[in-house]
Design a protein around this motif. Structure first.
Motif: not given
Lengths: 393, 393, 393
Positions: A33-39
């Motif tokens: 799962d990647r960051g919504q803001k910082n992938p």
């Protein structure tokens, strides 16, 4: 494309004697799962299956596929790679002889590759291949998760894995079901999410996910509240975790059927047949003790609301409501001293009236009590057998 | 339509000297959840942003917009208005000079108006504008929520807000994720919901929502189980709330990094650097104490399963498993008396052998223990420094 | 088709004197959740409504409909039948005179039949009709659930229902919201679920569902965390269950407004007006006691982190942090002995200085304390009145 199993074994041999191959301690392919803001920020790694000191054939195949696609870099204690279409195609061509029988419990690594081969490049961006080459302090979120899986699946023993610095590597996120959410993203979108009635349900804010988000327990294991067991805990089959005051931290857990109604703090381990009573606390290394991890032996009873700050051997009883700490002084009669020595032949302390908790650490067959008429703490040779209710475990 | 910022400031000045304007203590626009059965019943108010003794320009604009649309009524301690299309249009025309730069953290009130301007009348029926003019006992659900937000966002200090009667104003509802459900509606629809397999997942039944349903904690704050912190609690950055026996009620919380593994009951406050051990209870005013709210100072350690019923100063230790209550008698040696006096120069009690808990309230540097050989409760000058594990906070 | 209510009553009379009719102890129609892997395995039974020693007219009608469709088999202590289109059509034709007025709280059994008549055969496969003819050990999942409903709805008194062997009958499953999932199915599909990002949110793994998944509490009852109350518990109106260290097991609960911040273990019962303090443990029959279920009387206070292992009468106080067990010795003064005798005229023990906990079982007006200067456990005649905070219950 490899056609026969013999060819496959030959290929594996060839890889394993090549210069680029490095035998891993562990490896696996994770959905991230990647960051919504910082992938680029990895918030969670979900392994359908991990390899721990095993399946070196698959390790070889994966390393060759990485090598052929120009990505292999095995000079650190760990390595994390993107999963590309080329990598999957290479790996699939080597696994070919196993594809058909890779179902159910057989050839899980091949099943993973098979599944990945159905995905396009965009979907593959959610996957990483992770190798640990030695048990060094982890350097990536993926490596921390691989180690937590090793503990929680029971492939690695509790306290056997180097997790130094894990707290610094994992990101503190809001968990909404199985989805981790960056706190900063939530802040930036709070207004719109709330105004539109779309604010997510937040179950917890933590660096670690919950055990049950990643691990399927044994058929006779029960966890009545998922919040009570952190990922990285280990629960032997037959363990029951009640929802009252209980909690099992990462790198802590049970070695057999155990009734858990109290707290098993980080690095504490409880042996089979023991009963951690309602609200009982086993102190941990992260806060509460001087740093010595506590083991509780088999068939022990930690009474309701008791506190245990020393290791115990087998068949010990701590009465409800009392605290057994390193510095607590316990009166022991000469008769009990003789019986305790008999139960613990390796114990060679001289007799004295008062023993401190730390002097009794690890002994079996002790019964700790507070004398209700004098208030004095006492230790006896236990004469009760602790048995779990068979219906419940 | 206002065109320049200067015109805006002039307008605000004009409003603030008008007869209808009243400076608010607090205000905000909330999305409300209405009763499924009785839509006039407000079950929850969700504020994307609250104003507490601040942003009087926005307050003026909102009051003018209400005045122009014939709704303003500022003669009570609080006021709650419907949000109409006309109100939004008026407010938007005054905010005009700020619209463009109202993004991110800037001009949140303008952002709210901007968002509302995209909604139709039916959607606007889910919003209310709320003003508090003084800190009186709240009279509406919306006012209670505005005050809970003030506490939980840290804009108002713990215990500083009048919440008298809040229990009587809030409705007891079933919470399914972020959605409150009227119990009566659930009863009326139980048969159909169950027969159709659509019965909702109920997480709790309470008058209060959970803290994490409304509040985004600081980056280094952790709450491992959302059920453990009630809306209206206040958690300073760096606080960790473990999922074992912990709980933080509304109007209670922490003033700095604190490890919380125990209960912080209503109106109890814990200072920075303190450790509330596993199962430790700090008694609250709603049940358990005689009504005096308890403060715990900085760098205190409340041992596992201890009970604290008196306020403590800084650097105090309550040993695991003991109860320090107002009436508990503690032996103090003359030597410790001298040291405790030195650590608490303002304390002017005469020496005596036994002090009751209430006589030691608020002192710093105390160590409360039960003598394990005599069962006697004793108080010493503490000589250990309590330090939280830096990795964890 | 039955046309009038008189015809209906005549039909019921006829059925009740027929050879095939057997008066049930309880019955109801449940929606069932079947195993994802093995659909014959019933994982959960959800009753929109249960009948317990009541509504024999409906019982008769249902038995006739089963008889007519060739399925009735009433020779065991319980019976579970499939719900078929024919059964529903038969039952509906007998209920005909009540159909119109079967709304709201009226004629719930008729409402169930009415609802079922809108379903096709495939949908009906999710329903079962369940009869208990005597209170024998349950033999089916459906029978266990019917008994748990009887307890949790308050139709049967706590401890009055035979649940022997229930643990062996219920399946241990993963609960995702209201849906039970077979662990084996989860294992078989783990790889695909995780790879596709569809792994379900698991809230618990247990044989029992949560109380709030099936039961709607009274308007003034609060349960701040659904995980804290197991299905089969009974909560009288006005009970509050806080989320700290509390827990109420099945076949345990409250008889009136009670503040629950501690553990009410299986088969323990607490009387109205009592306060189970934060972390307080009432020992249960499944683990912790010698098997005698514990009743706590009215207006008792179990202090924070106390442990109670004996039954208490009314108006008792157990001080915070102490353990009152069967074997604990309590000092009693002669003066207190006289006052306790006066409060408990039926008690005819001779005076002695020390009473064991078990000798004080069930007495009213006791106050259990540990003397803070001597460490001695003492029992007094209580002189404080325990009163719950009215705002909270």
């Amino acid at each position: 494309m490899i056609q026969t199993k013999d060819d496959f074994f030959a290929l594996v041999n060839e890889i394993q004697s090549s210069a680029y191959y490095k035998e891993p301690l562990a490896f696996g392919i994770a959905r991230v799962d990647r960051g919504q803001k910082n992938p680029e920020k990895i918030l969670q790694a979900t392994f359908p299956f991990i390899n721990w000191k095993e399946n070196y054939g698959s390790a070889a195949i994966f390393q060759k596929a990485l090598h052929e696609t120009g990505k292999l870099l095995n000079d650190e204690s760990e390595a994390v790679y993107d999963v590309t279409k080329n990598f999957v195609a290479e790996a699939l061509s080597y696994c070919n002889p196993w594809i058909e029988e890779a179902i159910g419990d057989a050839h899980k690594n091949v099943q993973v590759i098979k599944y990945l081969s159905t995905l396009d490049e965009e979907e593959l961006a959610n996957f990483k291949i992770v190798f640990l080459f030695e048990d060094a302090a982890p350097k990536s979120v993926e490596a921390v998760y691989l180690k937590l899986y090793a503990l929680s699946t029971g492939k690695a023993a509790l306290r056997s894995v180097n997790l130094n610095g894990a707290f610094g590597i994992l990101h503190n996120v809001a968990w909404s079901g199985t989805t981790p959410i960056e706190l900063d993203w939530l802040r930036e979108n709070e207004l719109e999410l709330k105004m539109s009635g779309q604010y997510p349900v937040i179950d917890s804010v933590d660096k670690f996910p919950r055990f049950l988000q990643h691990i399927i327990p044994a058929d006779n294991t029960r966890i009545l509240d998922a919040a009570k067991v952190r990922m990285g805990a280990q629960l032997a089959a037959g363990t029951t975790v009640m929802p009252g005051a209980s909690y099992i931290n990462f790198n802590a857990g049970t070695l057999g059927p155990v009734m858990v109604e109290g707290r098993i703090s980080s690095s504490a381990v409880v042996g089979k047949g023991s009963d951690v009573g309602g609200g009982a606390s086993i102190l941990g290394v992260l806060s509460g003790t001087s740093g010595n991890p506590i083991s509780i032996g088999e068939n022990c009873l930690l009474g309701a609301n008791s506190v245990t700050g020393i290791p115990l051997g087998n068949g010990c009883i701590v009465d409800a409501g009392i605290a057994v700490l390193e510095g607590t002084k316990f009166f022991m009669s000469e008769a009990d001293y003789e019986k305790i020595k008999e139960a613990n032949p390796e114990w060679n302390a001289e007799y004295k009236e008062f023993f401190k908790g730390r002097e009794l650490a690890g002994l079996s067959g002790l019964h700790f009590r507070q004398d209700s008429t004098s208030g004095q703490m006492k230790v006896f040779r236990s004469n009760k057998e602790v048995k779990l209710n068979e219906e419940l475990h």
